[in-house]
Design a protein around this motif. Sequence first.
Motif, mmCIF file in Angstrom:
data_model
loop_
_atom_site.group_PDB
_atom_site.id
_atom_site.type_symbol
_atom_site.label_atom_id
_atom_site.label_comp_id
_atom_site.label_asym_id
_atom_site.label_seq_id
_atom_site.Cartn_x
_atom_site.Cartn_y
_atom_site.Cartn_z
ATOM 1 N N GLN A 33 0.840 -1.196 0.000
ATOM 2 C CA GLN A 33 0.000 0.000 0.000
ATOM 3 C C GLN A 33 0.873 1.243 0.000
ATOM 4 O O GLN A 33 1.922 1.281 0.649
ATOM 5 N N LEU A 35 0.604 5.240 0.809
ATOM 6 C CA LEU A 35 -0.154 6.368 1.342
ATOM 7 C C LEU A 35 0.497 7.656 0.878
ATOM 8 O O LEU A 35 1.731 7.787 0.890
ATOM 9 N N ASP A 83 -4.203 11.074 0.721
ATOM 10 C CA ASP A 83 -4.825 10.254 1.765
ATOM 11 C C ASP A 83 -4.891 10.986 3.105
ATOM 12 O O ASP A 83 -5.734 10.665 3.942
ATOM 13 N N SER A 297 -12.467 6.415 5.547
ATOM 14 C CA SER A 297 -11.566 6.229 4.411
ATOM 15 C C SER A 297 -12.311 5.610 3.229
ATOM 16 O O SER A 297 -13.096 4.675 3.385
ATOM 17 N N LYS A 302 -6.337 1.138 2.961
ATOM 18 C CA LYS A 302 -5.534 2.317 3.313
ATOM 19 C C LYS A 302 -5.954 2.869 4.669
ATOM 20 O O LYS A 302 -5.123 3.305 5.465
#
Length: 345
Positions: A33, A35, A83, A297, A302
């Motif tokens: 992932q 961010l 994010d 989110s 995430k």
Amino acid sequence: MKCGSSSARESSVKKTLVAVCLLMLAMSAAQAQKLTGAGASFPYPIYSKWFSEYSAAHPGVEINYQSIGSGGGIRQVTSGLVDFGASDGPMNDEQLAASKVKLIHIPTVLGAVVPIFNIPGVNDLRFSADSLADIYLGKITMWNDPRIAKDNPGVNLPAQKIIVVHRSDGSGTTYIFTDYLSKVSKEWADGPGKGTAVSWPVGVSGAQNAGVAGLVRQLPGAIGYVELIYALQNHISYGAMQNAAGNWLKASIDGVTEAAASMKQMPADYRVSITNAPGANAYPISSFTWLLIPVHSADPAKGKILKDLLSWIITSGESEVATLSYAPLPKNVADKVLKTIYSLQ
């Protein structure tokens, strides 16, 4: 027959191993992932350290944080382009209402904004609240002005023009600085006021804390304002401030901590100002800095990582902040913040 049978078994084992490896790679790729965040340069040194350490301890997690100033961070996170955002100036009600994403402020550390200066032959200087305000209002224009001289007996101040340096970008450091000036100077409050960007009466501008620090280093006679770590890292002289109790103080972790202690109760939304705080040893240009986090989110994976990152910051990262001249969150605030983090979805 035996050889054929053994060869068949070996081939089968190899195929199984290959399949397992491919599956593990696929799972690793699925779990990886990235961010993205953007915003304040004030906390960038500690954020850079934290995000690097967290990624190293969590293979497959990459955190890309762009230090573009609080104004830019607010614009990007409210538009849903990153994010998370970061700001040293809390968002106002209008900004929160206009955001495409419902956001919450998560305080991370406290820091100090210091007046830096470049006066050949002068390393120590005191700034009273009104003289600092009047320098930035353009009313005090020379370093040997009687008002500066009065606060600095014995200092050989030159007959040199003051070059005022301020931020060119939307900046949380500017918010903290102008929030302070608005509290100590009615003329400032009624004029430029406070904000991440204001209409400066005088001066030249630099981008981010690093840009202001760079200009002050280059320009003899210059004065600017930066987060403490930028003054220390760039070996730039910074002045002592006269606090609300009338005492002269240079910025320190203890001074920022005492300023935070003046806040008897943290608001539920964590938006609070501690500039010009009471207290004998409270450093007057102190502030929290915040991460701007979506309450819900859009990407659950995430969201889970972001929640874990925030928990790690409060439970582990806080112990590292003093190495970069920030002050950790008071325990009662840290405990409250953790409860908020656990409630995120």
